[in-house]
Enzyme design. Structure first.
Site, PDB file in Angstrom:
ATOM      1  N   LYS A   1      33.149 112.472  38.254  1.00 55.33           N
ATOM      2  CA  LYS A   1      33.063 112.839  39.677  1.00 55.33           C
ATOM      3  C   LYS A   1      34.179 113.821  40.059  1.00 55.33           C
ATOM      4  O   LYS A   1      33.918 114.850  40.699  1.00 55.33           O
ATOM      5  CB  LYS A   1      33.151 111.560  40.511  1.00 55.33           C
ATOM      6  CG  LYS A   1      33.416 111.741  41.982  1.00 55.33           C
ATOM      7  CD  LYS A   1      32.176 112.088  42.755  1.00 55.33           C
ATOM      8  CE  LYS A   1      32.534 112.403  44.207  1.00 55.33           C
ATOM      9  NZ  LYS A   1      31.415 112.925  44.957  1.00 55.33           N
TER      10      LYS A   1
ATOM     11  N   LYS B   1      40.467 115.495  49.501  1.00 61.40           N
ATOM     12  CA  LYS B   1      40.721 114.183  48.880  1.00 61.40           C
ATOM     13  C   LYS B   1      40.370 114.235  47.386  1.00 61.40           C
ATOM     14  O   LYS B   1      41.158 113.819  46.531  1.00 61.40           O
ATOM     15  CB  LYS B   1      39.882 113.109  49.583  1.00 61.40           C
ATOM     16  CG  LYS B   1      39.927 111.755  48.885  1.00 61.40           C
ATOM     17  CD  LYS B   1      38.833 110.790  49.331  1.00 61.40           C
ATOM     18  CE  LYS B   1      38.735 109.657  48.319  1.00 61.40           C
ATOM     19  NZ  LYS B   1      37.666 108.700  48.604  1.00 61.40           N
TER      20      LYS B   1
ATOM     21  N   LEU C   1      34.005 102.155  49.748  1.00 59.11           N
ATOM     22  CA  LEU C   1      35.202 102.151  50.588  1.00 59.11           C
ATOM     23  C   LEU C   1      35.905 103.515  50.546  1.00 59.11           C
ATOM     24  O   LEU C   1      35.639 104.326  49.658  1.00 59.11           O
ATOM     25  CB  LEU C   1      36.135 101.037  50.092  1.00 59.11           C
ATOM     26  CG  LEU C   1      35.532  99.624  50.231  1.00 59.11           C
ATOM     27  CD1 LEU C   1      36.264  98.626  49.351  1.00 59.11           C
ATOM     28  CD2 LEU C   1      35.549  99.192  51.693  1.00 59.11           C
ATOM     29  N   PRO C   2      36.824 103.769  51.503  1.00 61.23           N
ATOM     30  CA  PRO C   2      37.415 105.108  51.595  1.00 61.23           C
ATOM     31  C   PRO C   2      38.209 105.547  50.354  1.00 61.23           C
ATOM     32  O   PRO C   2      38.044 106.674  49.890  1.00 61.23           O
ATOM     33  CB  PRO C   2      38.335 105.017  52.820  1.00 61.23           C
ATOM     34  CG  PRO C   2      37.757 103.911  53.644  1.00 61.23           C
ATOM     35  CD  PRO C   2      37.193 102.924  52.655  1.00 61.23           C
TER      36      PRO C   2
ATOM     37  N   THR D   1      34.745 106.854  45.812  1.00 63.18           N
ATOM     38  CA  THR D   1      35.421 107.861  44.983  1.00 63.18           C
ATOM     39  C   THR D   1      36.906 107.520  45.000  1.00 63.18           C
ATOM     40  O   THR D   1      37.544 107.598  46.057  1.00 63.18           O
ATOM     41  CB  THR D   1      35.219 109.275  45.553  1.00 63.18           C
ATOM     42  OG1 THR D   1      33.824 109.548  45.615  1.00 63.18           O
ATOM     43  CG2 THR D   1      35.903 110.307  44.663  1.00 63.18           C
TER      44      THR D   1
HETATM   45  P1  NAD Z   1      33.492 106.090  55.755  1.00 64.75           P
HETATM   46  O1  NAD Z   1      34.911 106.155  56.206  1.00 64.75           O
HETATM   47  O2  NAD Z   1      32.409 106.561  56.668  1.00 64.75           O
HETATM   48  O3  NAD Z   1      33.135 104.566  55.351  1.00 64.75           O
HETATM   49  C1  NAD Z   1      34.022 103.667  54.765  1.00 64.75           C
HETATM   50  C2  NAD Z   1      33.812 102.319  55.437  1.00 64.75           C
HETATM   51  O4  NAD Z   1      34.630 101.351  54.793  1.00 64.75           O
HETATM   52  C3  NAD Z   1      34.187 102.307  56.928  1.00 64.75           C
HETATM   53  O5  NAD Z   1      33.067 101.886  57.690  1.00 64.75           O
HETATM   54  C4  NAD Z   1      35.346 101.310  56.993  1.00 64.75           C
HETATM   55  O6  NAD Z   1      35.362 100.560  58.193  1.00 64.75           O
HETATM   56  C5  NAD Z   1      35.062 100.441  55.784  1.00 64.75           C
HETATM   57  N1  NAD Z   1      36.232  99.702  55.304  1.00 64.75           N
HETATM   58  C6  NAD Z   1      37.488 100.151  55.050  1.00 64.75           C
HETATM   59  N2  NAD Z   1      38.254  99.157  54.567  1.00 64.75           N
HETATM   60  C7  NAD Z   1      37.454  98.052  54.512  1.00 64.75           C
HETATM   61  C8  NAD Z   1      37.673  96.704  54.115  1.00 64.75           C
HETATM   62  N3  NAD Z   1      38.867  96.284  53.679  1.00 64.75           N
HETATM   63  N4  NAD Z   1      36.628  95.840  54.195  1.00 64.75           N
HETATM   64  C9  NAD Z   1      35.420  96.251  54.648  1.00 64.75           C
HETATM   65  N5  NAD Z   1      35.162  97.512  55.051  1.00 64.75           N
HETATM   66  C10 NAD Z   1      36.172  98.396  54.975  1.00 64.75           C
HETATM   67  O7  NAD Z   1      33.441 106.869  54.365  1.00 64.75           O
HETATM   68  P2  NAD Z   1      32.139 107.440  53.620  1.00 64.75           P
HETATM   69  O8  NAD Z   1      31.912 108.840  54.017  1.00 64.75           O
HETATM   70  O9  NAD Z   1      31.037 106.436  53.722  1.00 64.75           O
HETATM   71  O10 NAD Z   1      32.689 107.472  52.116  1.00 64.75           O
HETATM   72  C11 NAD Z   1      32.820 106.281  51.330  1.00 64.75           C
HETATM   73  C12 NAD Z   1      33.244 106.677  49.931  1.00 64.75           C
HETATM   74  O11 NAD Z   1      32.254 107.552  49.379  1.00 64.75           O
HETATM   75  C13 NAD Z   1      34.574 107.448  49.863  1.00 64.75           C
HETATM   76  O12 NAD Z   1      35.277 107.021  48.726  1.00 64.75           O
HETATM   77  C14 NAD Z   1      34.127 108.902  49.750  1.00 64.75           C
HETATM   78  O13 NAD Z   1      35.084 109.722  49.095  1.00 64.75           O
HETATM   79  C15 NAD Z   1      32.859 108.758  48.926  1.00 64.75           C
HETATM   80  N6  NAD Z   1      31.878 109.856  49.106  1.00 64.75           N
HETATM   81  C16 NAD Z   1      31.615 110.328  50.347  1.00 64.75           C
HETATM   82  C17 NAD Z   1      30.687 111.367  50.483  1.00 64.75           C
HETATM   83  C18 NAD Z   1      30.353 111.930  51.851  1.00 64.75           C
HETATM   84  O14 NAD Z   1      29.713 112.987  51.923  1.00 64.75           O
HETATM   85  N7  NAD Z   1      30.731 111.272  52.936  1.00 64.75           N
HETATM   86  C19 NAD Z   1      30.048 111.895  49.355  1.00 64.75           C
HETATM   87  C20 NAD Z   1      30.315 111.346  48.101  1.00 64.75           C
HETATM   88  C21 NAD Z   1      31.241 110.321  47.994  1.00 64.75           C
END
Ligand code: NAD
Length: 295
Positions: A168, A243, A64-65, A93
């Site tokens: 992390k 973030k 999740l975000p 994260t």
């Molecule tokens: P993203 O925004 O693409 O995906 C998050 C998903 O969670 C979305 O599809 C959203 O609709 C869903 N969501 C939000 N609230 C929800 C709920 N209550 N119930 C169900 N679904 C819900 O983000 P991402 O890029 O996939 O990143 C996810 C996590 O991974 C974050 O914490 C981010 O910091 C971490 N991360 C991201 C990366 C990257 O390169 N994108 C790398 C390492 C870590």
């Protein structure tokens, strides 16, 4: 294993798809219909709610975000809907304090729970080459390791609950600071008349070498192919770096740790974000420091 997967975004989609490829039965839920359609196309079953994804699951993975989403999903749904024997794994994260609080609440309810944030980005999630940094007991880690190994190539036990998030954010604070330093070193070298390719050839073999230089070089056309060669599109967005730097500064505030370089990097990524360039790769810091129009 029967796995509930909640949060099928940029990262979650590839991770859930790799669980399916490894033979697990994945029930996916996301608030977005488009995300759910992509999950279905990747072989997941579409769950109508987070509770339905968790019902009957042997493990539940959340991606999740931010901390607020994790708190809400666990407290409002998972603690009530997941079977008592389910292993709960949060790969988002988030801040260390939330990770520890949620793990403590999970344990008080009899669940095994791990924080398992990742490094490796969207490409690593899709390719199954993520690095997992895991916080929890040794027994919980042993239980989760095979599942995490299906989504990554390196799975490290960092310590007790919250240790994965601590690893992390400390790592990403180092990455943010070294990227800014690498960008300013290239700009200085060029202004002093050096060819950036020559500076790369020297510094990548000298004491200034770092991952930001040799694996993710911010100067286009120099070193391996990186987002700099694609107009700073894709890769790891500057907004996500901001973030992580904010999480590091908050944790430093809570623990009285001195992080002046992390604070400087956070201020620069904040300024880049304010200039509308949060969607660019974080190595576009080079263009920002050079005074280029943003985004
Ligand atoms: P993203 O925004 O693409 O995906 C998050 C998903 O969670 C979305 O599809 C959203 O609709 C869903 N969501 C939000 N609230 C929800 C709920 N209550 N119930 C169900 N679904 C819900 O983000 P991402 O890029 O996939 O990143 C996810 C996590 O991974 C974050 O914490 C981010 O910091 C971490 N991360 C991201 C990366 C990257 O390169 N994108 C790398 C390492 C870590």
């Amino acid at each position: 294993m029967r796995v509930g997967f909640i949060g099928i975004g940029n990262m979650g989609l590839g991770m859930a798809a790799n669980l399916v490829k490894a033979g697990h039965e994945v029930a996916a839920f996301d608030l977005s219909d488009e995300a759910l359609a992509r999950a279905e196309a990747a072989g997941c079953a579409r769950a109508p709610s987070a509770g339905a994804a968790a019902a009957g699951a042997e493990a539940v993975v959340t991606m999740l975000p931010a901390g607020a989403h994790v708190r809400a999903v666990y407290r409002d749904t998972l603690f009530a809907a997941a079977p008592a024997a389910a292993l709960l794994i949060d790969c988002s994260t988030i801040d260390v304090a939330t990770a520890r609080d949620i793990a403590a609440e999970a344990r008080a309810r009899g669940f095994a729970m791990l924080d398992a944030p990742v490094s490796g980005g969207i490409a690593g999630a899709a390719a199954g080459t993520l690095t997992f940094m895991v916080g929890g007991s040794a027994a919980e880690f042993a239980q989760a390791e095979p599942l995490l190994a299906a989504m990554g190539k390196t799975v490290v036990h960092a310590g007790a609950a919250g240790a994965g998030q601590a690893a992390k954010i400390a790592n990403n604070m180092l990455l943010g600071a070294t990227m800014v330093a690498t960008c300013e070193a290239f700009l200085l070298a060029e202004k002093l008349g050096l060819d950036p390719a020559t500076f790369y050839a020297i510094s990548s073999k000298a004491s200034g070498q770092s991952w930001s230089m040799t694996t993710y070089c911010p100067w286009p056309g120099v070193g391996p192919e990186t987002p700099a060669d694609r107009g700073y599109q894709g890769g790891f967005a500057a907004a996500l770096m901001l973030k992580d730097l904010k999480l590091a500064l908050a944790a430093a505030g809570d623990t009285n740790a001195s992080v002046p370089m992390g604070a400087a990097a956070a201020a620069l990524y904040q300024a880049m974000n304010n200039a509308g360039a949060g969607g660019r790769d974080f190595s576009a810091m080079l263009r920002f420091l050079d005074g280029a129009a943003m985004p």
